[in-house]
Design a protein around this motif. Structure first.
Motif, PDB file in Angstrom:
ATOM      1  N   ARG A 168     -37.216  33.162 -45.176  1.00 45.32           N
ATOM      2  CA  ARG A 168     -38.238  32.861 -46.174  1.00 45.32           C
ATOM      3  C   ARG A 168     -39.629  32.961 -45.565  1.00 45.32           C
ATOM      4  NH1 ARG A 168     -36.708  29.096 -50.657  1.00 45.32           N
ATOM      5  NH2 ARG A 168     -34.437  29.071 -50.780  1.00 45.32           N
ATOM      6  N   LEU A 169     -40.583  33.189 -46.443  1.00 37.36           N
ATOM      7  CA  LEU A 169     -41.993  33.087 -46.103  1.00 37.36           C
ATOM      8  C   LEU A 169     -42.610  32.107 -47.090  1.00 37.36           C
ATOM      9  CD1 LEU A 169     -44.523  33.988 -44.539  1.00 37.36           C
ATOM     10  CD2 LEU A 169     -44.790  35.827 -46.223  1.00 37.36           C
ATOM     11  N   ASN A 170     -43.039  30.951 -46.605  1.00 39.98           N
ATOM     12  CA  ASN A 170     -43.609  29.925 -47.467  1.00 39.98           C
ATOM     13  C   ASN A 170     -45.128  30.023 -47.468  1.00 39.98           C
ATOM     14  OD1 ASN A 170     -41.041  29.005 -48.040  1.00 39.98           O
ATOM     15  ND2 ASN A 170     -41.086  27.389 -46.502  1.00 39.98           N
ATOM     16  N   LEU A 183     -47.656  40.523 -52.956  1.00 33.47           N
ATOM     17  CA  LEU A 183     -46.552  41.200 -52.271  1.00 33.47           C
ATOM     18  C   LEU A 183     -46.368  42.616 -52.799  1.00 33.47           C
ATOM     19  CD1 LEU A 183     -44.000  38.257 -52.240  1.00 33.47           C
ATOM     20  CD2 LEU A 183     -45.004  39.305 -50.204  1.00 33.47           C
ATOM     21  N   ASN A 184     -46.417  42.778 -54.107  1.00 31.43           N
ATOM     22  CA  ASN A 184     -46.204  44.089 -54.704  1.00 31.43           C
ATOM     23  C   ASN A 184     -47.337  45.054 -54.362  1.00 31.43           C
ATOM     24  OD1 ASN A 184     -43.870  43.040 -55.795  1.00 31.43           O
ATOM     25  ND2 ASN A 184     -44.738  42.700 -57.823  1.00 31.43           N
ATOM     26  N   VAL A 193     -36.338  38.985 -52.551  1.00 29.50           N
ATOM     27  CA  VAL A 193     -35.434  38.812 -53.689  1.00 29.50           C
ATOM     28  C   VAL A 193     -36.176  38.193 -54.862  1.00 29.50           C
ATOM     29  CG1 VAL A 193     -33.319  37.694 -54.486  1.00 29.50           C
ATOM     30  CG2 VAL A 193     -33.462  38.583 -52.145  1.00 29.50           C
ATOM     31  N   THR A 194     -36.902  37.124 -54.583  1.00 26.67           N
ATOM     32  CA  THR A 194     -37.677  36.441 -55.613  1.00 26.67           C
ATOM     33  C   THR A 194     -38.701  35.546 -54.940  1.00 26.67           C
ATOM     34  OG1 THR A 194     -37.518  35.118 -57.656  1.00 26.67           O
ATOM     35  CG2 THR A 194     -36.175  34.415 -55.790  1.00 26.67           C
ATOM     36  N   VAL A 195     -39.604  35.015 -55.725  1.00 28.99           N
ATOM     37  CA  VAL A 195     -40.550  34.006 -55.259  1.00 28.99           C
ATOM     38  C   VAL A 195     -40.182  32.695 -55.948  1.00 28.99           C
ATOM     39  CG1 VAL A 195     -42.953  33.264 -55.118  1.00 28.99           C
ATOM     40  CG2 VAL A 195     -42.375  35.700 -54.873  1.00 28.99           C
ATOM     41  N   GLU A 196     -39.740  31.735 -55.167  1.00 25.48           N
ATOM     42  CA  GLU A 196     -39.314  30.441 -55.695  1.00 25.48           C
ATOM     43  C   GLU A 196     -40.509  29.490 -55.743  1.00 25.48           C
ATOM     44  OE1 GLU A 196     -36.459  26.714 -54.314  1.00 25.48           O
ATOM     45  OE2 GLU A 196     -36.117  28.712 -53.477  1.00 25.48           O
ATOM     46  N   GLN A 203     -45.316  28.211 -52.773  1.00 22.44           N
ATOM     47  CA  GLN A 203     -44.267  29.151 -53.147  1.00 22.44           C
ATOM     48  C   GLN A 203     -43.417  29.488 -51.929  1.00 22.44           C
ATOM     49  OE1 GLN A 203     -44.639  29.370 -56.341  1.00 22.44           O
ATOM     50  NE2 GLN A 203     -46.789  28.719 -56.375  1.00 22.44           N
ATOM     51  N   SER A 204     -42.180  29.920 -52.186  1.00 24.81           N
ATOM     52  CA  SER A 204     -41.282  30.344 -51.125  1.00 24.81           C
ATOM     53  C   SER A 204     -40.767  31.743 -51.449  1.00 24.81           C
ATOM     54  CB  SER A 204     -40.110  29.367 -50.980  1.00 24.81           C
ATOM     55  OG  SER A 204     -39.329  29.682 -49.847  1.00 24.81           O
ATOM     56  N   VAL A 205     -41.162  32.709 -50.622  1.00 23.57           N
ATOM     57  CA  VAL A 205     -40.727  34.084 -50.788  1.00 23.57           C
ATOM     58  C   VAL A 205     -39.359  34.221 -50.125  1.00 23.57           C
ATOM     59  CG1 VAL A 205     -41.260  36.506 -50.342  1.00 23.57           C
ATOM     60  CG2 VAL A 205     -43.120  34.861 -50.720  1.00 23.57           C
TER      61      VAL A 205
END
Length: 233
Positions: A168-170, A183-184, A193-196, A203-205
């Protein structure tokens, strides 16, 4: 009124965008209920939601479940949510409407100092964390021989799970939509996969299995005016 356990600490245009994002999040949670709501921000940056209507009680409970709640008084042995405000080798200090210290021994996240544990689990400042209140203030004493506050079991389980995934990247200081867009634009649409959403601005990438979190941090760091921390399995 419900005071949400997530902070709005950015300023200027970023603050307005964050408020708009929160308004949409709250609306999405209670849109099917017969209520109207008004959003405000307290002096300590915690958002407040005033709700009126036939389903007001249900709506308040929905928001408490989704965001956690900042309450005037903490009861010993009960579970609350606070935001990570500061840390040192001896522990974390959470803001739950009052400062709550979690000693290193009560984090329950393995060996090392609290500073080392924060790095290991990629905990950015202001991230919301669940804790069980022990009765002590941030100095570690209240005159009642209180036991220390500790991280909640569910919180420990969640953080342990972070170290078992693909990485993850927080990030803090940005909404979920802002982090995804960055990111995009930086050419990493295929690397996560998603950004939580952890909090309003935290946020958690979640990386793909082939993505190296430190490499992603190095690549996007210049585009994100934020604190970034990696979780490496």
């Amino acid at each position: 009124m419900v005071v949400l356990a997530t902070k709005l600490y950015v300023e200027g245009d970023a603050r307005e965008r964050a408020l708009d994002s929160l308004r949409s999040l709250v609306g999405n949670q209670i849109d099917d209920l017969d209520v109207e709501f008004e959003l405000g921000v307290r002096h300590d940056d915690f958002p407040s939601v005033t709700i009126e209507g036939d389903d007001a009680t249900v709506a308040r409970n929905v928001l408490r479940e989704e965001f956690g709640e900042i309450v005037p008084d903490l009861e010993v042995g009960e579970t609350y949510v606070g935001t990570l405000e500061s840390w040192d080798d001896a522990g974390f200090v959470l803001d739950a409407g009052q400062a709550v210290r979690i000693p290193t021994d009560e984090l329950g996240l393995g060996p090392g100092s609290a500073t080392q544990i924060r790095e290991r689990y990629g905990l950015v400042q202001h991230v919301p964390l669940q804790f069980v209140y022990g009765g002590e203030d941030d100095t570690g004493a209240d005159g009642n021989d209180a036991t220390p506050s500790r991280l909640a079991d569910a919180e420990r389980d969640r953080l342990y799970e972070w170290t078992r995934g693909a990485g993850r990247l927080n990030v803090n200081s940005g909404t979920r939509a802002e982090v995804r867009a960055t990111l995009n634009r930086a050419g990493h649409a295929q690397d996560y996969v998603t950004v939580e959403r952890l909090g309003l601005l935290e946020q958690s990438v979640i990386c793909t299995e082939d993505t190296d979190p430190p490499g992603l941090l190095a690549s996007v760091g210049e585009y994100l005016p934020a604190e970034l921390r990696c979780v490496v399995p």
